[in-house]
Write an enzyme that holds these catalytic residues in place. Structure first.
Site, mmCIF file in Angstrom:
data_model
loop_
_atom_site.group_PDB
_atom_site.id
_atom_site.type_symbol
_atom_site.label_atom_id
_atom_site.label_comp_id
_atom_site.label_asym_id
_atom_site.label_seq_id
_atom_site.Cartn_x
_atom_site.Cartn_y
_atom_site.Cartn_z
ATOM 1 N N CYS B 175 0.952 -1.258 0.000
ATOM 2 C CA CYS B 175 0.072 0.085 0.207
ATOM 3 C C CYS B 175 0.864 1.079 0.160
ATOM 4 O O CYS B 175 0.353 2.264 -0.528
ATOM 5 C CB CYS B 175 -0.938 0.023 1.167
ATOM 6 S SG CYS B 175 -2.410 -1.117 1.152
ATOM 7 N N CYS B 336 14.962 9.487 -7.238
ATOM 8 C CA CYS B 336 13.679 8.790 -7.550
ATOM 9 C C CYS B 336 13.280 9.017 -5.993
ATOM 10 O O CYS B 336 13.649 10.015 -5.287
ATOM 11 C CB CYS B 336 13.989 7.402 -7.379
ATOM 12 S SG CYS B 336 14.920 6.473 -6.365
#
Lengths: 83, 381
Positions: B175, B336
């Site tokens: 999640c 990132c």
């Protein structure tokens, strides 16, 4: 040969790039062969050992022989683990 | 309770029942609310984690005031206010086989609720419930989809009957990475409480031998009919090979939590700090390799988005080469979210484009580090 509907869930949906589509396959087939065809046709190799298949909302096991009919719905269900 | 079929005897059963809820997150919170309010006599909550802002959209027992608090403590405080006549036991631990054994040996639970967020814990809970003869109400959710079933009950299957082999770890989305729409685990957590109540009271119509699939986008529930337990199952079959809990992190090749670990796969000389990045913004080419949806949410100015998935699968490399050919400077920074995919990018390009003139530098720690050390206003999630 019969045309059946494929329903993809979870990771299978991501890999297939859609939530449903159709496929034409032999009407009498073992569940193992059915899984092999779906995995190959829809590039699901990475999850092929952790998928369950249901046909018309009934789970099928690998050694079952399946008699498919036009319009049957085959669901491709990998586990979800989030929460 | 006034509801027909439950009544006084059902309420007494609830009051004398004991439920173990593993995970005080998106599934465990709604589940615990309804079980506490229904008067379940003893609820044990297990979670090792602390409350973060990014939890609050789904983990409804926690508030902004609880940030940094152990989730079980935060959950305990709210549940205690909902019902002071029940016993709530918070256990602030990361569950492993030994701790699970201890928990199960101390108390005979009527139901275990799986509200965990990872594969290893799911197998651990399954095996423990089979070995102790306790029904397992298993819920899971990701993005806009969810699954729910009752395992190991009334000759129904267990998790291993359905999924004997854990999925390869690189195919599992958490999640934290994939996101989850708050009400989706909410729906499933509430239904987990309902199944638990039905098991305790002894009602029919359980989701045993059935798998419920919830699609939050189309608002559909599908019931897949399962079979009874598999006689060849490794744990609940007729001749089980698993008769004691094993090392589930090893079995699943993944940690028993959904936090992302930091990898270290590029040479030290290929790393640059976020402070160095800050000095070079606008001067050097900086490629942000996060997925497009994350780049759209927030990004640094003077950075170009070429997602890691495009680089390894599609035309991303070509885009990088075009970008570099346009200028003379060959040093390229790669960034990132946390500094892992940037390293994977560099490694991939190293292995596949050795002849390239690109000098790729990894921005260590990614945008999380940038937010921590350079600009606290840069949003992290």
């Amino acid at each position: 040969m019969v045309k059946v509907k494929l329903l993809f869930f979870a990771r299978a949906r991501e890999l297939a790039g859609r939530s449903e589509d159709f496929i034409t396959i032999p009407e009498k087939i073992t569940c193992v062969e059915l899984l092999e065809i779906i995995v190959k046709e829809r590039s699901l190799q990475e999850i092929q050992n952790s998928i369950i298949l249901s046909i018309n909302e009934q789970l099928y096991h690998t050694d079952d022989i399946v008699n498919l009919r036009e319009g049957d719905e085959i669901a491709v269900i990998p586990p979800l683990s989030g929460g | 309770m006034l509801v027909t079929g439950i009544g006084l005897s059902g309420q007494i059963k609830l009051k004398s029942s004991k439920v173990l809820i593993v995970g005080s997150g998106g599934l465990g919170c709604p589940s615990a609310v309804y079980l506490a309010a229904a008067g379940v006599g003893e609820i044990t909550l297990v979670d090792y984690d602390e409350v973060e802002l990014s939890n609050l959209h789904r983990q409804i027992l926690h508030t902004e005031d609880d940030l940094g608090e152990p989730k079980v403590q935060s959950a305990y405080d709210k549940l205690h206010c909902i019902n002071r006549n029940i016993r709530i036991i918070p256990v602030n631990q990361l569950l492993d086989s030994n701790r699970m054994k201890l928990i199960m040996s101390k108390t005979k639970y009527d139901v275990v609720i799986d509200g965990s967020d990872n594969v290893a814990t799911r197998y651990l809970l399954n095996d423990s419930c089979v070995l102790n003869g306790v029904p397992l109400v298993s819920g899971s959710a990701l993005q806009t989809e969810a699954q729910l079933t009752v395992f190991n009950h009334q000759n129904g299957p267990c998790y291993r009957c359905l999924f004997p082999v854990p999925p390869p770890p690189e195919t599992v989305t958490s999640c934290g990475d994939g996101g989850v729409l708050g009400p989706v685990p909410g729906v499933i957590g509430v239904l987990q409480a309902l199944e638990a109540i039905k098991i305790i009271v002894g009602l029919n119509g359980l989701l045993s031998q059935r798998l419920l699939l919830f699609d939050g986008i189309n608002s559909t529930f599908r019931n897949v009919k399962l079979r009874s337990r598999n006689p060849n199952c490794a744990v609940c079959g007729d001749n089980p090979t698993i008769t004691d809990l094993i090392d589930y992190e090893q079995f699943c090749r993944a940690s028993a939590h959904d936090k992302v670990g930091n990898i270290d796969i590029v040479d030290e000389s290929s790393n640059v700090s976020v402070q160095e990045l800050f000095k070079q913004l606008g001067k050097k080419i900086v490629i942000d390799v996060r997925p497009k949806v994350q780049f759209e949410m927030c990004h640094l100015t003077h950075t170009v988005n070429i997602p890691f998935d495009d680089i390894i699968k599609a035309d991303g490399v070509l885009k990088i080469q075009q970008l570099i050919n346009n200028i003379t400077v060959q040093e390229v920074y790669v960034i990132c979210r946390r500094g892992n995919d940037s390293q994977r990018t560099i490694r991939f390009l190293h292995d596949t484009h050795q002849d390239s003139m690109m000098d790729l530098k990894n921005v260590r720690g990614g945008l999380h580090a940038y937010s921590q050390y350079v600009d606290a206003d840069f949003p992290v999630f």
